[in-house]
Motif scaffolding. Structure first.
Motif, PDB file in Angstrom:
ATOM      1  N   SER A 150       0.834  -1.210   0.000  1.00  0.00           N
ATOM      2  CA  SER A 150       0.000   0.000   0.000  1.00  0.00           C
ATOM      3  C   SER A 150       0.866   1.257   0.000  1.00  0.00           C
ATOM      4  O   SER A 150       0.556   2.235  -0.689  1.00  0.00           O
ATOM      5  CB  SER A 150      -0.931   0.007   1.213  1.00  0.00           C
ATOM      6  N   LEU A 151       1.947   1.241   0.797  1.00  0.00           N
ATOM      7  CA  LEU A 151       2.850   2.392   0.848  1.00  0.00           C
ATOM      8  C   LEU A 151       3.490   2.666  -0.508  1.00  0.00           C
ATOM      9  O   LEU A 151       3.498   3.806  -0.982  1.00  0.00           O
ATOM     10  CB  LEU A 151       3.947   2.150   1.895  1.00  0.00           C
ATOM     11  N   THR A 152       4.023   1.618  -1.140  1.00  0.00           N
ATOM     12  CA  THR A 152       4.704   1.814  -2.421  1.00  0.00           C
ATOM     13  C   THR A 152       3.719   2.179  -3.542  1.00  0.00           C
ATOM     14  O   THR A 152       4.005   3.069  -4.351  1.00  0.00           O
ATOM     15  CB  THR A 152       5.490   0.555  -2.826  1.00  0.00           C
ATOM     16  N   CYS A 153       2.575   1.501  -3.577  1.00  0.00           N
ATOM     17  CA  CYS A 153       1.577   1.818  -4.605  1.00  0.00           C
ATOM     18  C   CYS A 153       1.045   3.239  -4.428  1.00  0.00           C
ATOM     19  O   CYS A 153       0.853   3.974  -5.402  1.00  0.00           O
ATOM     20  CB  CYS A 153       0.414   0.823  -4.563  1.00  0.00           C
ATOM     21  N   GLY A 154       0.822   3.624  -3.154  1.00  0.00           N
ATOM     22  CA  GLY A 154       0.377   4.987  -2.879  1.00  0.00           C
ATOM     23  C   GLY A 154       1.408   6.013  -3.301  1.00  0.00           C
ATOM     24  O   GLY A 154       1.062   7.076  -3.837  1.00  0.00           O
ATOM     25  N   CYS A 155       2.674   5.679  -3.085  1.00  0.00           N
ATOM     26  CA  CYS A 155       3.772   6.561  -3.479  1.00  0.00           C
ATOM     27  C   CYS A 155       3.811   6.732  -5.000  1.00  0.00           C
ATOM     28  O   CYS A 155       3.798   7.860  -5.504  1.00  0.00           O
ATOM     29  CB  CYS A 155       5.091   5.987  -2.968  1.00  0.00           C
ATOM     30  N   TRP A 156       3.833   5.615  -5.724  1.00  0.00           N
ATOM     31  CA  TRP A 156       3.916   5.667  -7.183  1.00  0.00           C
ATOM     32  C   TRP A 156       2.691   6.347  -7.795  1.00  0.00           C
ATOM     33  O   TRP A 156       2.823   7.229  -8.650  1.00  0.00           O
ATOM     34  CB  TRP A 156       4.072   4.264  -7.766  1.00  0.00           C
ATOM     35  N   LEU A 157       1.504   5.939  -7.344  1.00  0.00           N
ATOM     36  CA  LEU A 157       0.272   6.481  -7.927  1.00  0.00           C
ATOM     37  C   LEU A 157       0.076   7.947  -7.563  1.00  0.00           C
ATOM     38  O   LEU A 157      -0.302   8.772  -8.412  1.00  0.00           O
ATOM     39  CB  LEU A 157      -0.930   5.656  -7.459  1.00  0.00           C
TER      40      LEU A 157
END
Length: 317
Positions: A146-153
């Motif tokens: 969730s952290l990485t996807c939130g960061c990228w998106l």
């Protein structure tokens, strides 16, 4: 570049990247240096990703974030270096206006990702050192994803607005960009539209991203240092610090270069100086990162040695 009437009505359809004006011999030298740097950077980061995927012991949050960081670094140098290499071989390094905006967007986007990932990696080390017993329950695979996807998106969508606004500007004068890639500052300087508000918005957004991530990283490391100082044994303190030493080194190098780049008096700004600083944080820093993480990280070194030894054993069967 197409022309309609007088110079003031000229419509720019392409830009010329000035790069590093020099003799052809020096351009050849630069080509070799940047080409070797690019190959080493891509190879080093690919090795990090491959080692993390191959070794089950490295399937942990810290290395999940590191593999994302390595992928970002590959993308980051690929945005600028290939066009820079072309510029070393041709007389005029031309780029279409649409390609220029795309390059500007991805450079801005990936720069934001780098800041965000460094902050996330600092938080991971904070939880690991300050709350070791709760680490596995806090840093779950779902939470890390969730952290990485939130960061990228989040950065992907957030970077669209300023570049869309940039693309709406009119360019009707000189089309020579005094840089080796399409950066925001030289583009704003070339526009024949009033860019005062856009310049304020652009750099305010950049400062918010950089300094919010830097502040979050600093707070994490202040808590980490305080927790390490409370450890009674010297061996325990050294072991705890070694888990975040590589990341801290990268943080100091990256944020040091970025702050020096953007936190200077306006009167001291010079595009030639900016180009050299940009080379450091956008080309040389990604080159250093694989070496820092491989040489300073015991687990990565051990995993790499196992893979090399396994490759040596295979031919003997």
């Amino acid at each position: 570049m197409q022309m309609r009437g007088l110079w003031n009505n000229t419509v720019v359809t392409e830009f010329i990247l000035l790069g590093f004006p020099a003799s052809q011999i020096f351009h050849t030298f630069l080509f070799l240096i940047f080409f070797i740097t690019y190959v080493l950077t891509v190879t080093g980061n690919v090795v990090i990703i491959a080692v993390i995927r191959a070794d089950l012991h490295l399937h942990r949050p810290m290395y999940f974030f590191l593999s994302n960081f390595a992928f970002m670094q590959i993308s980051y140098v690929t945005v600028t270096v290939p066009k820079l290499l072309i510029g070393c071989l041709v007389t005029q390094n031309k780029i279409s206006i649409s390609a220029c905006f795309c390059q500007c967007y991805f450079f801005f986007f990936l720069g934001g990702i780098e800041n965000c990932l460094l902050a996330i990696m600092a938080y991971d080390r904070y939880v690991a050192i300050c709350y070791p017993l709760r680490y596995n329950t806090i840093m779950t695979p779902k939470f890390c994803l969730s952290l990485t996807c939130g960061c990228w998106l989040g950065i992907f969508l957030g970077s669209l607005i300023p570049v869309i606004l940039l693309a709406k500007l009119s360019f009707c004068g000189p089309n020579i960009i005094n840089h080796y890639f399409c950066d925001v500052s030289p583009l704003l300087k070339l526009s024949c539209t009033d860019t005062a508000l856009l310049k304020l918005y652009f750099f305010s957004l950049m400062w918010v991203i950089v300094f919010s991530c830097l502040l979050f990283t600093l707070v994490s490391y202040i808590n980490i240092i305080c927790a390490i100082m409370k450890i009674s044994s010297a061996v325990g303190r050294q072991k705890a610090f070694s888990t975040c030493g590589s990341h801290l080194t990268v943080v100091i190098i990256y944020f040091g270069a970025v702050i020096f780049m953007y936190v200077r008096p306006k009167e001291s700004y010079a595009f030639e100086e900016d180009k050299l600083i940009s080379v450091f944080y956008s080309i040389l820093t990604p080159l250093l990162n694989p070496f820092i993480y491989c040489l300073r990280n015991k687990e990565v070194k051990e995993a790499l040695q196992k893979i090399i030894e396994a490759r040596k054993i295979i031919p003997s069967f």
